[in-house]
Scaffold this active site. Structure first.
Site, PDB file in Angstrom:
ATOM      1  N   ASP A  93       0.813  -1.215   0.000  1.00 40.86           N
ATOM      2  CA  ASP A  93       0.000   0.000   0.000  1.00 40.86           C
ATOM      3  C   ASP A  93       0.844   1.262   0.000  1.00 40.86           C
ATOM      4  O   ASP A  93       2.003   1.239   0.389  1.00 40.86           O
ATOM      5  CB  ASP A  93      -0.914   0.020   1.237  1.00 40.86           C
ATOM      6  CG  ASP A  93      -0.115  -0.009   2.529  1.00 40.86           C
ATOM      7  OD1 ASP A  93       0.858  -0.807   2.605  1.00 40.86           O
ATOM      8  OD2 ASP A  93      -0.432   0.748   3.462  1.00 40.86           O
ATOM      9  N   GLU A  94       0.217   2.329  -0.453  1.00 37.34           N
ATOM     10  CA  GLU A  94       0.756   3.684  -0.330  1.00 37.34           C
ATOM     11  C   GLU A  94       2.221   3.817  -0.734  1.00 37.34           C
ATOM     12  O   GLU A  94       3.035   4.321   0.020  1.00 37.34           O
ATOM     13  CB  GLU A  94       0.609   4.176   1.125  1.00 37.34           C
ATOM     14  CG  GLU A  94      -0.823   4.226   1.586  1.00 37.34           C
ATOM     15  CD  GLU A  94      -0.947   4.820   2.993  1.00 37.34           C
ATOM     16  OE1 GLU A  94      -1.634   5.848   3.117  1.00 37.34           O
ATOM     17  OE2 GLU A  94      -0.378   4.250   3.939  1.00 37.34           O
TER      18      GLU A  94
END
Lengths: 492, 492
Positions: free
Chosen positions: B285-286
């Protein structure tokens, strides 16, 4: 006012280099009025360290408050030695390089006008002491002159919506002293339960408490709280809120609630003799007129008194009565701000407790009430039971209690502030981490100079460090943000 | 599926009247699929009560999971007898009126297809037992048939933003079992710290942890967590999130972070052998492309691979590599939903972890990802670290995980949900009261039938009672609203 000049108790000229990074800074929270410190370090020897009374001191051995404070602060400073619960996991003591030592007798002196000031000075001193990685205790040469900005720095706990064990209250008083709070506002009874065991009306708690044996405060519990507070320079301000917020009273005292004001007003004397403080909080907030309006006896009484249909006049009449009782007992009344709105003949020494409104509205109220010459106590910006995600302590820190339009005289009528932890969603399971260190942010606002503490970002690392100190002293203070403390909370 | 039919272990025909008000109701949280109970009460005798294996049971003495569960649940049921910490303040035992007793051997039978099902049944049984005011234990005649709605009922703890002591994790596993959670998602490392002590790369924690000795999880700590979870039917799902969220990795492993993907990817084998679960969470993620973009080596590699300037292709290439390693180890990957967005060749058995978006957006994502035939795990509505004032458990309770547009086949691809307690503002000081009983609201959503549990107001008193049970078992669960429990939290 107190003046504290600390010099090291034991001196040692250090010629080996410390790893500067591992040395804690020597900040004090809340920030003292003047604080001059040098990098000159002195090592404390716990074997010979002691607190004593100065020759000139009016207080001498036998002064209970200071005698017990000396003992308490010795333990707080030398936690490793006095607390069985603090371990040093995995640590290996490494002998330092050879050190040239100058044993020389040193001393720190603390001058205060009152024993209460001395207590605050001891707290500051205890925060100045730090340990290096080898476990040695140090203090830097420091001069402090200090006094509080506001005389009234309170925390409210609500023991009616949830019962709080006495131990939890005592622990809160401990933590309050660390942040230099000096008033515990005990919102002891309210609608949901009546845990106060009255000598005169024992049925109030027998029938109005959540449980008549396990969820009450006995006279001896109350004495314990008062004594614990006194030793820490904390006054216990009881609140018996009426005429609203009294549903729990009716269970143990028939004919008290329905016929409203007349007949069953507690005389006040029983409360007065239990709680020695010169202030008493009489409540007076959020009165719902529906019940009164529905009662024909009440309406008839209002006609007889010439109140017509104006129930605020009835409420004023009620509050006047109990304020007069309070005055007759040589006590000063504190009431919630609602009372100001309908009251014409409010005694001049009454303190109005500001709890309502958004920031703009609060300023107006401060202006309006102080213009009438009344003293005020500010609680509205510090309803700390209202939680939200993130660093809400910043909001509590940036409050400006005297920033409203008014004369200098009016500003002086702000006698202090109060952090309120209402109990709808709080009991002993979550009180401590919700209260600390969020309340400490307000504590600095109430103690320190506003100019010197105007930058919330500068306060952040200081408050982080203070929170680690609270943890170290066994206060379950929650984190402000990502990071760690050398000594984490070890409970579960 | 498990089938539990409980009949009393010891019977006693009660001819004296109980004070009905003082008898606890006999609800089970989360609500079983079918639950038939009668007012027929039976008293349990702790002196002779025991758990045993049925004659027909495939499991027999020597089955560690059940042997230890029998012991554990005996203690949980008869807390008065087994816990020194539980006192009965002020209580006086009153002898009942003369009672005509029918001693008759009774039994409860619990049938389950697996030992894990048996564990859930034992939990339900333990919740059925209650005490009257005289301290006697009772169970009502009850028939339960039960199975979980979703197979994957997880809680995430984040031990990178704050370190959590092993004891805190173990206590969380205890409480998870009480709400029938079965997966502990251990977000063990992230940017702020790397507490996992790797056998292969010990420098990762020696240099990346907050402290190399006090703030780490040793191999033996990890084994303890896995074993504690296993005995309670809880799988340990480790997450080593990359390529984002890895700042702490770089401290102990040079050449890992700057040259991005190539060279330093941990081989995966060392993690695989420590964590036995068949799933592993790979994060994903991210990812912030700024660093990669700034690096000429990275840009040259992208040219060589034909990725042009599309960094999502590079990220996809990276994630593919580690998912392939995972597959080669016979493990199934779970990744955050971000991976779905840029990935074309995502293995079909990968589970996408939904964490983003407002409710409407979440529905869209569920629709879109399940349409591609991928399994999903829902976390977004249960970011329980986001606190707010009031009864936010109601929001967690009313989530409808399968309420999105799609076929029945698509709905089945929702394998469960996860309560996430991210660690920015959470450590051992406040974890327990923030997690419980708020997470229990989600637990019922994930276990119980949606139709039977659609009314949040009906759930309220049941959850209040369950919260009191948690307190009684030593879980520091915070209150839902005004009120009290018979046994309050006694810690400070």
């Amino acid at each position: 006012r107190q003046r504290i000049a600390t010099f090291p108790i034991f001196c040692m000229q250090l010629i080996w280099l410390h790893n500067k990074k591992t040395l804690k800074s020597f900040a004090v929270w809340p920030l003292p009025q003047t604080f001059i410190s040098s990098s000159e370090q002195y090592r404390l020897n716990p074997q010979t360290f002691y607190f004593g009374y100065g020759m000139q001191s009016a207080a001498q051995p036998g002064c209970t408050v200071l005698d017990s404070a000396f003992k308490r602060y010795f333990s707080l400073i030398f936690l490793d030695l006095t607390s069985g619960s603090v371990d040093k996991p995995f640590s290996v003591e490494i002998s330092p390089l050879s050190v040239k030592e100058y044993h020389r007798y040193g001393r720190a002196s603390l001058n205060a006008q009152t024993v209460w000031g001395a207590l605050r000075g001891l707290e500051s001193f205890s925060q100045l002491v730090y340990q290096d990685d080898f476990g040695s205790y140090f203090v830097n040469k420091t001069e402090i002159e200090d006094f509080p900005r506001f005389q009234f720095r309170a925390i409210l706990l609500d023991t009616s919506r949830h019962y709080l064990p006495v131990q939890t209250i005592l622990k809160t008083l401990d933590a309050m002293a660390y942040s230099k709070f000096n008033v515990f506002h005990w919102h002891i009874v309210d609608d949901p339960s009546f845990p106060y065991q009255s000598r005169t009306f024992p049925d109030l708690s027998a029938k109005g408490a959540f449980h008549p044996m396990t969820h009450i405060y006995t006279q001896s519990d109350v004495r314990r709280v008062i004594s614990h507070g006194r030793l820490r320079g904390i006054r216990i301000l009881p609140e018996f809120d009426s005429p609203g917020h009294t549903k729990s009273w009716g269970k143990g005292q028939s004919d008290l609630l329905t016929p409203c004001y007349n007949g069953g007003i507690p005389s006040g004397t029983f409360v007065s003799s239990v709680f020695p403080d010169s202030y008493i909080h009489l409540g007076g907030d959020e009165v719902d007129f529906t019940c009164w309006r529905s009662n024909p006896d009440v309406r008839a009484f209002m006609q007889a008194m010439g109140f017509g249909g104006d129930f605020t006049k009835l409420e004023a009449f009620y509050m006047e009565n109990i304020m007069n009782i309070t005055s007759a007992l040589n006590k000063t009344s504190i009431v919630w701000q609602d009372v100001f709105d309908y009251h014409e003949r409010i005694p001049k020494d009454t303190v109005l407790h500001i709890w309502k409104g958004v920031p703009a509205k609060i300023k107006e109220e401060l202006s309006r009430i102080t213009k009438a010459g009344m003293r005020v106590l500010l609680a509205a910006p510090w309803y700390i039971n209202h939680i939200s995600y993130g660093q809400d302590w910043r909001n509590y820190y940036t409050v400006q209690p005297q920033n409203f339009s008014g004369t200098e005289e009016q500003k002086k009528l702000v006698i202090g502030g109060e952090v309120c932890m209402w109990g709808e969603y709080v009991d002993a399971t979550n009180l401590m981490p919700r209260l600390w260190p969020r309340a400490s942010a307000a504590a600095e606002r109430l103690w320190s100079d506003e100019q010197q503490t105007s930058n919330v970002d500068k306060a952040f690392p200081r408050l982080q460090e203070f929170r680690c100190k609270l943890l170290r002293r066994g206060i379950q203070a929650e984190p402000l943000y990502v990071g760690h403390c050398k000594h984490e909370y070890q409970g579960i």
